[in-house]
Design a protein around this motif. Structure first.
Motif, PDB file in Angstrom:
ATOM      1  N   PHE A 131      -2.689 -11.710  30.132  1.00  0.00           N
ATOM      2  CA  PHE A 131      -1.259 -11.985  30.055  1.00  0.00           C
ATOM      3  C   PHE A 131      -0.798 -11.719  28.631  1.00  0.00           C
ATOM      4  N   PRO A 132       0.102 -10.735  28.425  1.00  0.00           N
ATOM      5  CA  PRO A 132       0.516 -10.352  27.071  1.00  0.00           C
ATOM      6  C   PRO A 132       1.675 -11.191  26.546  1.00  0.00           C
ATOM      7  N   VAL A 133       1.593 -11.548  25.286  1.00  0.00           N
ATOM      8  CA  VAL A 133       2.697 -12.241  24.611  1.00  0.00           C
ATOM      9  C   VAL A 133       2.927 -11.551  23.265  1.00  0.00           C
ATOM     10  N   GLU A 134       4.112 -11.013  23.094  1.00  0.00           N
ATOM     11  CA  GLU A 134       4.440 -10.277  21.880  1.00  0.00           C
ATOM     12  C   GLU A 134       5.065 -11.212  20.854  1.00  0.00           C
ATOM     13  N   PHE A 135       4.663 -11.033  19.586  1.00  0.00           N
ATOM     14  CA  PHE A 135       5.265 -11.848  18.538  1.00  0.00           C
ATOM     15  C   PHE A 135       5.489 -11.007  17.292  1.00  0.00           C
ATOM     16  N   PRO A 136       6.541 -11.288  16.536  1.00  0.00           N
ATOM     17  CA  PRO A 136       6.838 -10.511  15.324  1.00  0.00           C
ATOM     18  C   PRO A 136       6.161 -11.108  14.101  1.00  0.00           C
ATOM     19  N   VAL A 137       5.873 -10.246  13.149  1.00  0.00           N
ATOM     20  CA  VAL A 137       5.413 -10.693  11.832  1.00  0.00           C
ATOM     21  C   VAL A 137       6.163  -9.894  10.779  1.00  0.00           C
ATOM     22  N   PHE A 138       6.051 -10.327   9.555  1.00  0.00           N
ATOM     23  CA  PHE A 138       6.734  -9.658   8.444  1.00  0.00           C
ATOM     24  C   PHE A 138       6.363  -8.182   8.419  1.00  0.00           C
ATOM     25  N   SER A 139       7.369  -7.320   8.372  1.00  0.00           N
ATOM     26  CA  SER A 139       7.162  -5.872   8.386  1.00  0.00           C
ATOM     27  C   SER A 139       7.414  -5.320   6.995  1.00  0.00           C
ATOM     28  N   ASN A 140       6.340  -5.056   6.277  1.00  0.00           N
ATOM     29  CA  ASN A 140       6.487  -4.629   4.875  1.00  0.00           C
ATOM     30  C   ASN A 140       6.394  -3.102   4.779  1.00  0.00           C
ATOM     31  N   THR A 155       4.312  -7.575  -1.021  1.00  0.00           N
ATOM     32  CA  THR A 155       4.364  -8.442   0.163  1.00  0.00           C
ATOM     33  C   THR A 155       3.224  -8.199   1.148  1.00  0.00           C
ATOM     34  N   ARG A 156       2.259  -7.367   0.772  1.00  0.00           N
ATOM     35  CA  ARG A 156       1.107  -7.184   1.676  1.00  0.00           C
ATOM     36  C   ARG A 156       0.410  -8.500   1.958  1.00  0.00           C
ATOM     37  N   ASN A 157       0.165  -9.273   0.912  1.00  0.00           N
ATOM     38  CA  ASN A 157      -0.525 -10.547   1.093  1.00  0.00           C
ATOM     39  C   ASN A 157       0.339 -11.546   1.851  1.00  0.00           C
ATOM     40  N   LEU A 158       1.647 -11.516   1.610  1.00  0.00           N
ATOM     41  CA  LEU A 158       2.561 -12.378   2.355  1.00  0.00           C
ATOM     42  C   LEU A 158       2.511 -12.052   3.837  1.00  0.00           C
ATOM     43  N   ALA A 159       2.542 -10.760   4.170  1.00  0.00           N
ATOM     44  CA  ALA A 159       2.456 -10.353   5.575  1.00  0.00           C
ATOM     45  C   ALA A 159       1.126 -10.784   6.185  1.00  0.00           C
ATOM     46  N   SER A 160       0.055 -10.672   5.415  1.00  0.00           N
ATOM     47  CA  SER A 160      -1.254 -11.073   5.936  1.00  0.00           C
ATOM     48  C   SER A 160      -1.302 -12.572   6.221  1.00  0.00           C
ATOM     49  N   MET A 161      -0.630 -13.360   5.384  1.00  0.00           N
ATOM     50  CA  MET A 161      -0.564 -14.809   5.630  1.00  0.00           C
ATOM     51  C   MET A 161       0.217 -15.103   6.905  1.00  0.00           C
ATOM     52  N   ASP A 162       1.316 -14.373   7.103  1.00  0.00           N
ATOM     53  CA  ASP A 162       2.104 -14.512   8.322  1.00  0.00           C
ATOM     54  C   ASP A 162       1.240 -14.218   9.543  1.00  0.00           C
ATOM     55  N   VAL A 163       0.501 -13.116   9.480  1.00  0.00           N
ATOM     56  CA  VAL A 163      -0.367 -12.715  10.594  1.00  0.00           C
ATOM     57  C   VAL A 163      -1.439 -13.767  10.850  1.00  0.00           C
ATOM     58  N   GLU A 164      -2.103 -14.187   9.791  1.00  0.00           N
ATOM     59  CA  GLU A 164      -3.190 -15.158   9.941  1.00  0.00           C
ATOM     60  C   GLU A 164      -2.702 -16.445  10.593  1.00  0.00           C
ATOM     61  N   GLU A 165      -1.612 -16.993  10.089  1.00  0.00           N
ATOM     62  CA  GLU A 165      -1.141 -18.269  10.611  1.00  0.00           C
ATOM     63  C   GLU A 165      -0.551 -18.131  12.020  1.00  0.00           C
ATOM     64  N   ALA A 166       0.064 -16.982  12.300  1.00  0.00           N
ATOM     65  CA  ALA A 166       0.589 -16.756  13.647  1.00  0.00           C
ATOM     66  C   ALA A 166      -0.538 -16.678  14.670  1.00  0.00           C
ATOM     67  N   CYS A 193       3.211   1.782   8.950  1.00  0.00           N
ATOM     68  CA  CYS A 193       3.515   2.052   7.554  1.00  0.00           C
ATOM     69  C   CYS A 193       2.441   1.466   6.637  1.00  0.00           C
ATOM     70  N   ASP A 194       2.310   2.093   5.464  1.00  0.00           N
ATOM     71  CA  ASP A 194       1.183   1.898   4.551  1.00  0.00           C
ATOM     72  C   ASP A 194       0.537   0.516   4.576  1.00  0.00           C
ATOM     73  N   LYS A 195       1.316  -0.521   4.223  1.00  0.00           N
ATOM     74  CA  LYS A 195       0.726  -1.841   4.002  1.00  0.00           C
ATOM     75  C   LYS A 195       0.595  -2.651   5.282  1.00  0.00           C
ATOM     76  N   THR A 196       1.232  -2.189   6.378  1.00  0.00           N
ATOM     77  CA  THR A 196       1.140  -2.983   7.604  1.00  0.00           C
ATOM     78  C   THR A 196      -0.276  -2.963   8.174  1.00  0.00           C
ATOM     79  N   THR A 197      -0.979  -1.838   8.038  1.00  0.00           N
ATOM     80  CA  THR A 197      -2.356  -1.793   8.566  1.00  0.00           C
ATOM     81  C   THR A 197      -3.277  -2.751   7.826  1.00  0.00           C
ATOM     82  N   PRO A 198      -3.386  -2.681   6.484  1.00  0.00           N
ATOM     83  CA  PRO A 198      -4.267  -3.661   5.823  1.00  0.00           C
ATOM     84  C   PRO A 198      -3.787  -5.088   5.982  1.00  0.00           C
ATOM     85  N   ALA A 199      -2.471  -5.335   5.964  1.00  0.00           N
ATOM     86  CA  ALA A 199      -1.975  -6.704   6.097  1.00  0.00           C
ATOM     87  C   ALA A 199      -2.400  -7.300   7.430  1.00  0.00           C
ATOM     88  N   LEU A 200      -2.245  -6.548   8.506  1.00  0.00           N
ATOM     89  CA  LEU A 200      -2.616  -7.064   9.829  1.00  0.00           C
ATOM     90  C   LEU A 200      -4.122  -7.222   9.961  1.00  0.00           C
TER      91      LEU A 200
END
Length: 576
Positions: A76-85, A97-108, A123-130
């Motif tokens: 069952f899929p559930v989509e959620f947004p995270v910071f898009s840097n 904001t790479r680290n900020l996005a990673s914190m968003d991902v981790e806590e979500a 986009c560049d930093k979204t891959t490492p952040a996620l």
């Protein structure tokens, strides 16, 4: 049936008490029936969609195809947004904001009732952040990249996104083209959804995700608007449900062996220097030891086989049609250059099983070992009194005649100083000079912006000078090129030796020897550094203050000191 590990989501939805009642009831306001809560894996779709991140603006459609796959496989899929840097619009730099996005991902991920996650990155930093955020939680996870945009077009020829900007702007400053000709390329450069179509940071990190085994084969190169991109998203949705059933977590994928494979792959594709920082940060989250010296030890001697801009001629469309990353990995493996072919990947097979029969349809794009683009394409790690903790250089993007060079420093104290003086006709500079930019590192900018590939002085461009040695504690775009020494550590703002460089100092670069030396005595260097540098901390507070206080240096991946390590997915149960 074999016993399976209880679903993590059952902690929320699997009880008949008050808490289970409330969690299910709240979700049911979306029209979800009872049977969706009866033992089905709940798959999170972590989406970096944003209209302010053009590279990722098509992710809503990709997410829908992931959902189809999840539903088909019984999840069952559930989509959620995270910071898009996104790098293209976000100031001062998405790296801040790479680290900020990673914190968003981790806590979500940790705080929500999901059993696994699909990471939609582009986009560049979204891959490492996620990947950093997911690694900190260590659930089953799979990367689905957005894919590169179609080839840019200008006057009947292909142009590369990002790379064309640097080339055309230098031509404009040199007087070779006028402003109308410069602006005429604007629409043709970016003519479809997707990331930069060169081997910039976005494509590099998509390749790294695939080489690490964290994405399905061909994830890196399928164009964003190609129907096969949506098929891959669908198949990733199917596969993530199976990964839950197999308890195939990231810690089984992101091993030391996987990172060594990725370093070799980066050399073969002529990948971005940004990969050095991002792979270190991802490894740090997973608890995998990875050092700057590994780039020399493992990557040295690996030829660059992929003839793509900014190092070569072609673009990501041609790369995919030629066979994509699987063809590159096969060529490495057949020649003993894939150090760990048995490394596990997200489809449950080894990396070598995935690529052993991969075809190469165009040996101009993916070259044979006997005809490489660069004979030794590994990222160079430089050390010396100017960079005691290291600096990096990308040989495939450099001018061979400058890889061993000695010149006088032309120093810019910060980026504002550079902008104010670079076009000054009285600037004391010649083609043998070395441009030095200070205070643009992790703390100094802050965020370590992509300004290391300083544009050359217009008065030299008009004389036909195309490249010069440039040294800084900044980064450069993966779409850029030139003989550029980056990531000097420690940075100037942290009291590194770069802060001591003065106009007229002699600097010696020897790429083959891995040496970067400021030609002054140890005593003179110590005397200069004894004068405290101005504080780099931003005025006020907020996230920028947190960043400056806690960011690690470039050789450590620029993560926050308190984020390093895997914290797992366990979260205390909450009683309403």
């Amino acid at each position: 049936m074999t016993d399976r590990k209880p679903l993590r989501s059952a902690q929320w939805f699997g009880t008949a008490d008050k808490n289970g009642f409330m969690y299910r009831s709240w979700m049911k306001n979306q029209g979800i029936p009872d049977h969706e809560f009866q033992g089905k894996p709940i798959i999170g779709i972590c989406n970096t969609w944003s209209e302010l991140t053009p590279c990722n603006a098509h992710f809503r459609k990709i997410a829908e195809h992931v959902k189809r796959g999840v539903l088909e496989a019984g999840g069952f899929p559930v989509e959620f947004p995270v910071f898009s840097n996104g790098e293209s619009n976000l100031r001062p730099t998405a790296m801040l904001t790479r680290n900020l996005a990673s914190m968003d991902v981790e806590e979500a991920i940790r705080g929500n009732p999901i059993d696994a996650v699909v990471l939609l990155a582009g986009c560049d930093k979204t891959t490492p952040a996620l990947m950093m955020g997911a690694a900190s939680c260590d659930l089953p996870a799979i990367v689905v990249s957005g894919g590169p945009m179609l080839n840019g077009k200008l006057q009947g020829r292909n142009i590369g996104s990002g790379t064309a900007v640097w080339q055309l702007h230098e031509s404009l400053k040199a007087g070779e083209i006028d402003l109308h000709q410069f602006l005429a390329a604007e629409s043709g450069m970016s003519r479809s959804a997707g990331t930069c179509n060169t081997m910039g940071t976005a494509s590099t990190m998509a390749c790294m995700a695939e080489a690490l085994g964290a994405a399905l084969p061909h994830n890196a190169a399928i164009p964003a608007v190609d129907a096969r991109r949506y098929v891959l998203a669908h198949m990733s949705g199917i596969r993530i449900v199976q990964m839950v059933q197999e308890d195939l977590r990231l810690s089984r994928i992101l091993t030391r062996a996987a990172f060594e494979n990725a370093i070799r792959a980066n050399a073969a594709i002529g990948g971005s220097t940004n990969a050095v920082i991002h792979l270190k940060a991802i490894a740090g989250r997973m608890g995998v030891p990875l050092e700057l010296e590994d780039w020399t030890r493992i990557g040295r001697g690996v030829p660059t086989l992929v003839d793509l801009m900014p190092s070569g001629r072609f673009l990501m469309e041609e790369f995919y049609y030629a066979g994509g990353l699987p063809a590159v990995l096969r060529r490495l493996g057949e020649n003993g250059l894939l150090p760990h072919p048995d490394a596990l990947t997200v489809n449950g097979r080894s990396l070598w099983d995935n690529v052993r029969e991969a075809p190469n349809y165009d040996e101009e794009v993916i070259r044979p070992l006997a005809k490489p683009l660069i004979a030794d394409g590994g990222i160079r790690v430089l050390r010396g009194n100017l960079a005691p903790r290291g600096a990096v250089l990308k040989p495939s993007a450099a001018s061979p005649h400058l890889l061993k060079h000695r010149g006088r420093a032309v120093v810019f104290e910060d980026f504002d100083d550079y902008k104010a003086r670079i076009a000054d006709e009285s600037l004391e500079v010649d083609e043998g000079s070395i441009l030095v930019l200070k205070n643009c590192g992790p703390r100094g900018y802050p965020g370590m912006a992509e300004v290391g590939n300083m544009g050359l002085p217009p008065k030299l461009l008009r004389k036909g000078v195309k490249d010069m040695v440039r040294i800084s504690d900044a980064r450069m775009s993966g779409t850029a090129y030139g003989t550029v020494v980056l990531h000097v550590a420690p940075e100037a703002a942290a009291g590194g030796p770069l802060a001591a460089v003065r106009n007229g100092d002699w600097i010696a670069l020897d790429c083959d020897a891995g040496s970067l030396q400021l030609e002054i005595s140890e005593a003179e260097l110590a005397d200069r550094l004894a004068v405290p540098a101005p504080s780099s901390a931003p005025k006020g507070g907020g996230y920028a203050r947190l960043y400056v206080d806690h960011v690690l240096q470039a050789d450590e991946g620029c993560d926050f000191d308190f984020l390093v390590g895997c914290r797992g997915a366990e979260v205390p149960r909450h009683s309403h």
